[in-house]
Design a protein around this motif. Sequence first.
Motif, PDB file in Angstrom:
ATOM      1  N   LEU A   1       4.488  -8.673  -7.015  1.00 26.89           N
ATOM      2  CA  LEU A   1       5.256  -7.851  -6.080  1.00 26.89           C
ATOM      3  C   LEU A   1       5.238  -8.446  -4.680  1.00 26.89           C
ATOM      4  N   LEU A   2       4.076  -8.964  -4.258  1.00 27.38           N
ATOM      5  CA  LEU A   2       3.941  -9.543  -2.930  1.00 27.38           C
ATOM      6  C   LEU A   2       4.549 -10.938  -2.819  1.00 27.38           C
TER       7      LEU A   2
ATOM      8  N   THR B   1      14.461  -8.828  -5.988  1.00 30.69           N
ATOM      9  CA  THR B   1      13.055  -8.442  -6.038  1.00 30.69           C
ATOM     10  C   THR B   1      12.757  -7.465  -4.905  1.00 30.69           C
ATOM     11  N   PRO B   2      11.772  -6.560  -5.096  1.00 25.22           N
ATOM     12  CA  PRO B   2      11.453  -5.612  -4.022  1.00 25.22           C
ATOM     13  C   PRO B   2      11.089  -6.293  -2.702  1.00 25.22           C
ATOM     14  N   MET B   3      10.226  -7.322  -2.743  1.00 23.44           N
ATOM     15  CA  MET B   3       9.854  -8.005  -1.504  1.00 23.44           C
ATOM     16  C   MET B   3      11.058  -8.740  -0.914  1.00 23.44           C
TER      17      MET B   3
ATOM     18  N   LEU C   1       2.165  -3.964   0.675  1.00 25.04           N
ATOM     19  CA  LEU C   1       2.417  -3.188  -0.545  1.00 25.04           C
ATOM     20  C   LEU C   1       2.967  -1.798  -0.214  1.00 25.04           C
ATOM     21  N   ALA C   2       2.403  -1.171   0.806  1.00 20.75           N
ATOM     22  CA  ALA C   2       2.880   0.155   1.202  1.00 20.75           C
ATOM     23  C   ALA C   2       4.310   0.085   1.716  1.00 20.75           C
ATOM     24  N   ALA C   3       4.621  -0.943   2.513  1.00 21.40           N
ATOM     25  CA  ALA C   3       5.961  -1.067   3.084  1.00 21.40           C
ATOM     26  C   ALA C   3       7.001  -1.361   2.006  1.00 21.40           C
ATOM     27  N   VAL C   4       6.664  -2.219   1.050  1.00 18.69           N
ATOM     28  CA  VAL C   4       7.604  -2.529  -0.034  1.00 18.69           C
ATOM     29  C   VAL C   4       7.869  -1.288  -0.876  1.00 18.69           C
ATOM     30  N   GLY C   5       6.804  -0.566  -1.209  1.00 19.34           N
ATOM     31  CA  GLY C   5       6.992   0.662  -1.982  1.00 19.34           C
ATOM     32  C   GLY C   5       7.854   1.685  -1.254  1.00 19.34           C
ATOM     33  N   ALA C   6       7.608   1.843   0.042  1.00 19.80           N
ATOM     34  CA  ALA C   6       8.399   2.796   0.827  1.00 19.80           C
ATOM     35  C   ALA C   6       9.856   2.343   0.937  1.00 19.80           C
TER      36      ALA C   6
ATOM     37  N   ILE D   1      12.963   4.012   2.753  1.00 20.27           N
ATOM     38  CA  ILE D   1      12.335   4.112   4.076  1.00 20.27           C
ATOM     39  C   ILE D   1      12.347   2.742   4.741  1.00 20.27           C
ATOM     40  N   ASP D   2      12.752   2.667   5.989  1.00 24.36           N
ATOM     41  CA  ASP D   2      12.816   1.401   6.713  1.00 24.36           C
ATOM     42  C   ASP D   2      11.430   0.776   6.835  1.00 24.36           C
TER      43      ASP D   2
END
Length: 430
Positions: free
Chosen positions: A9-10, A17-19, A376-381, A386-387
Motif C-alpha cells: 500500500l505504501l 493504486t491508493p498511494m 497509511l492513515a492519509a491513504v486510507g482517508a 478526505i483530502d
Amino acid sequence: MLPKEENELLCLTGPGTPMGRMMRRFWMPALLSWELPDPDCPPVRIRLMNEDLVAFRDSTGRAGLVGAHCPHRGAGLFFGRNEEEGLRCVYHGWKFDLTGQCVDMPNEPVESNFKSKIKTTAYPCEERGGVVWTYMGPPELKPGLPELEWGLVPEKQRHASKRIQECNWLQALEGGIDSSHISFLHGGLPPTREKSGDPDPISAGYEYRRRDKSPHFELIDTDYGLLIGARRNADEENYYWRITQWIFPWYTMIPPFGGGGIGGHAWVPIDDVNCWVWSFSWHPTQPFSDDQLTEMQRGSGIHGEVIPGTFNLKANLRNDFLIDREEQRQHSFTGIKGISQQDCAMQETMGPMFDRTKEHLGSSDTAIIGTRRRLLAAVGAHEEGIDPPALDAESYRVRSFSTLLPKGVPFDQGAAEGLKAQPGVFIASA
C-alpha cells in the motif's frame, strides 16, 4: 515489521493504486528548467509515477508535459517536431498543444473535424525556483503551487539538482528522516581510530553526533507531516537537538547547525522500483558565494556527482559505489566518498523494493514508524474522500534546524523556540 499488504500500500504508486491516487493530488518537481533551455527546443523524455511522458517548451516559452505516445498509432512523440505552439508527431504530422489537444491533422481531409475529437494525455506545468512542476491529479482539485522556501528565494540563494535512485521511493525517503545513521554512515573516522574528547574541526554538531550515537527521538504531528527531533547529549546542561521536517508526501528538510544554509530533498516516484531524488540547498537571507555554487554544481554535499549528460551517480551500484577499502580502514567509516553516494549505497542495496516483513525496528526508528503511520492513515482517508494533509500551499512554509537547548526544556517548547531563532524571516518573494 510491516505486513505485506501495508508495505505494498505504501510502496506501489502507479495509476489506480491508493498511494498513486493520493500522490497525484500534489504538485511534483518534474524537470530542472535548464533541461528545456529555449522555446521550441528539443523535447525531453521523462518517467513519473509509472508513466512515460515527454516534456517540451512551446514557442512562447511555456513548459508542457504530454504522454510519450501519439494517440494515432502509438509513435514516440520524443521524436516529434517542436514548432509553432505544439509538438508534431513525425509519423503522420498530428500536432498537439500544451493541453494535449490535437490542433492539426494534415493527413486528413481539410474539411474533417476529426482533430477536435482527439486529445492525448497532458498535465499542467508551472515553473518556480528553476524547476518545472507538474500536477497529475484531477484538474478540478488542483491546489496551489507549494510555497517551499528554496523556490521563493532569489536565484543566488539556492541550488537545485536531481538524480536517479534505483529503489522504491519509500526506502529512499525513510533514509532522509533517519537521524540515527548520520553518526555511522556519514561519521568520518572508524570507531577504532576516533580520539575521544578531541574537538572535531568540521563543526560542533558533528562532534555531538560523534560522541552520542544513540539519539532519543521525539515526534510532533503537524498539519503538514511530522516534526522530528533527535536529541543527543551536548554537555552537562544542554542537549543537542537535530530537528528534521517531513512534509507530505515526499519532502524532507535537513538541519544546518548555526546560521548556515538549509538542505532538503524530494523523493518522487519514477515507478515502483526507481525514484527521482531532488536535492535543494538554500540560504534564507544571503547569496551563496560563487565557490559554494560551483561546488554544489560539481556534486558536493547532498547533491551527488553524476555522470556527465545523465542523472545517474558516477559512483553507483554497478561499480560498488567506488568503495575504497583502505580509506575505510584508515579514514572513513564507509570508504564511500560523498553524502549522497553513501545514502544511495545503503538504500539501493536493500533491493528495489524492500520486503518490510523481514525488518526489525528499534527505538532509533521512531521517525520511520511515525511517518508510515501518517501515510497509511492519509491513504486510507483519501480512499474515503478526505483530502490529504499539506494541500494548502502555505503548509510548506517551514524550516529544519539544529540547536542547543537546556535539558529542562520540553521538546515541543524547544522546537517552537528554535524555529523562532532562525536567521531572518521566511522569504515569500521570488
